[in-house]
Design an enzyme around this catalytic site. Structure first.
Site, PDB file in Angstrom:
ATOM      1  N   MET A  30       0.752  -0.960   0.002  1.00  0.00           N
ATOM      2  CA  MET A  30      -0.020   0.117  -0.141  1.00  0.00           C
ATOM      3  C   MET A  30       0.817   1.187   0.006  1.00  0.00           C
ATOM      4  SD  MET A  30      -3.498  -0.602   1.984  1.00  0.00           S
ATOM      5  CE  MET A  30      -2.983  -0.647   3.573  1.00  0.00           C
ATOM      6  N   GLU A  35      11.988  -0.220   5.321  1.00  0.00           N
ATOM      7  CA  GLU A  35      12.794  -1.577   5.149  1.00  0.00           C
ATOM      8  C   GLU A  35      12.099  -2.979   5.206  1.00  0.00           C
ATOM      9  OE1 GLU A  35      13.257   1.205   6.801  1.00  0.00           O
ATOM     10  OE2 GLU A  35      15.413   1.969   6.815  1.00  0.00           O
ATOM     11  N   GLY A  36      10.874  -2.831   5.835  1.00  0.00           N
ATOM     12  CA  GLY A  36      10.333  -4.243   6.009  1.00  0.00           C
ATOM     13  C   GLY A  36       9.787  -4.542   4.390  1.00  0.00           C
ATOM     14  N   HIS A  37       9.182  -3.495   3.592  1.00  0.00           N
ATOM     15  CA  HIS A  37       9.004  -3.766   2.320  1.00  0.00           C
ATOM     16  C   HIS A  37      10.168  -4.083   1.220  1.00  0.00           C
ATOM     17  CE1 HIS A  37       5.672  -1.081   3.740  1.00  0.00           C
ATOM     18  NE2 HIS A  37       5.077  -1.753   3.066  1.00  0.00           N
TER      19      HIS A  37
END
Length: 280
Positions: A30, A35-37
């Site tokens: 979204m 950093e997770g993405h």
């Protein structure tokens, strides 16, 4: 890297790649990437010839009182980040491109969607399943990547792919955390400095659960009670849920044994945050 806004453009690009025998990895998001993405994109880059990222704030998965309008958006920043990680194509449609005026087909699921986030957000997973199904049909990826922070969502997507006989490998990737332990989330930007400090109670409580299990705790009810007790010590925290469930069915279980998901949703001020640990 291309940024496209129409389904037709996505299909034209993917069709050409497939004609050349190239594999496609897909990361649905979204936006307001962090950093997770980035860890999902990096994994997709490692495993595939081409990488597609969708950036679409899906209105169907937000309830009437939720943060659809205020959800953070920054396409320019997201595009630069994607390009730096080697993304080949960003799909950034308008809602009207995804849902025409007389749209009336949905993907519903029972059992897995009825616990945890499904209880407090009753329309959420219908919206998630519908949009992910549409995105899979549009992109036709070989592999799709999702974060384990949204563990219930990951289990639901895997189950949907199995139930509907989709020829897609769903890959789960570990939670990425800030240096102080807070799970990365686009919604972290909502937190004031005081709330940001208070939000650490989530990761601290997850660590408490891990320690209790390591020390031999076998009773899920006792574990959950001690987790709730720890969260309630934080004045800015309000519990939505803290539960220990079967990691495949999302149903509550009494005994701590794998596969198990220990998950929570907690409001810090007005911001709803989630965190979990998975017992494999």
């Amino acid at each position: 890297m291309k940024v496209v806004t129409t389904i037709k453009e996505v299909r034209e690009n993917v069709k050409q790649w497939k004609k050349e025998g190239q594999t496609v990895g897909f990361v649905p998001t979204m936006g307001y990437l962090h950093e997770g993405h980035g860890s999902l994109i990096t994994k997709a880059r490692e495993n595939n010839d081409k990488v597609v990222v969708s950036i679409f704030v899906n209105p169907m998965q937000f309830g009437p009182t939720e943060d659809l309008d205020s959800y953070p958006r920054d396409l320019e920043k997201d595009s630069k980040y994607c390009e730096s990680l080697g993304v080949d194509l960003i799909f950034h449609p308008e809602p009207s491109e995804m849902y025409h005026d007389d749209f009336s087909s949905y993907v519903d699921m029972s059992v897995l969607t009825e616990e945890l986030c499904g209880l407090s957000r009753p329309v959420h997973f219908r919206g998630v399943c519908t949009v992910v199904n549409k995105l899979f049909n549009i992109v036709q990826p070989d592999r799709a990547y999702f974060g384990e922070k949204d563990a219930q969502q990951l289990a639901i997507i895997k189950h949907m792919v199995q139930d509907l006989n989709m020829d897609i490998e769903v890959v789960g990737c570990p939670i990425i955390r800030e240096e102080d332990g807070l799970a990365k989330s686009s919604r972290n930007t909502y937190l004031s400095p005081e709330e940001r400090k208070a939000a650490l109670v989530l990761s601290q409580t997850i660590n408490l659960a891990k320690q209790l299990i390591a020390d031999g705790e076998k009773d899920a009810d006792v574990l959950v009670a001690k987790m709730k007790e720890n969260i309630e010590k934080e004045p800015l925290a309000k519990i939505d849920y803290v539960k220990a469930v079967n990691g495949l069915t999302m149903q509550q279980q009494k005994e701590i044994k794998a596969p198990m998901l220990i998950a929570m949703a907690v409001y810090i001020g007005k911001t709803r945050l989630i965190d979990n640990t998975i017992l494999h």
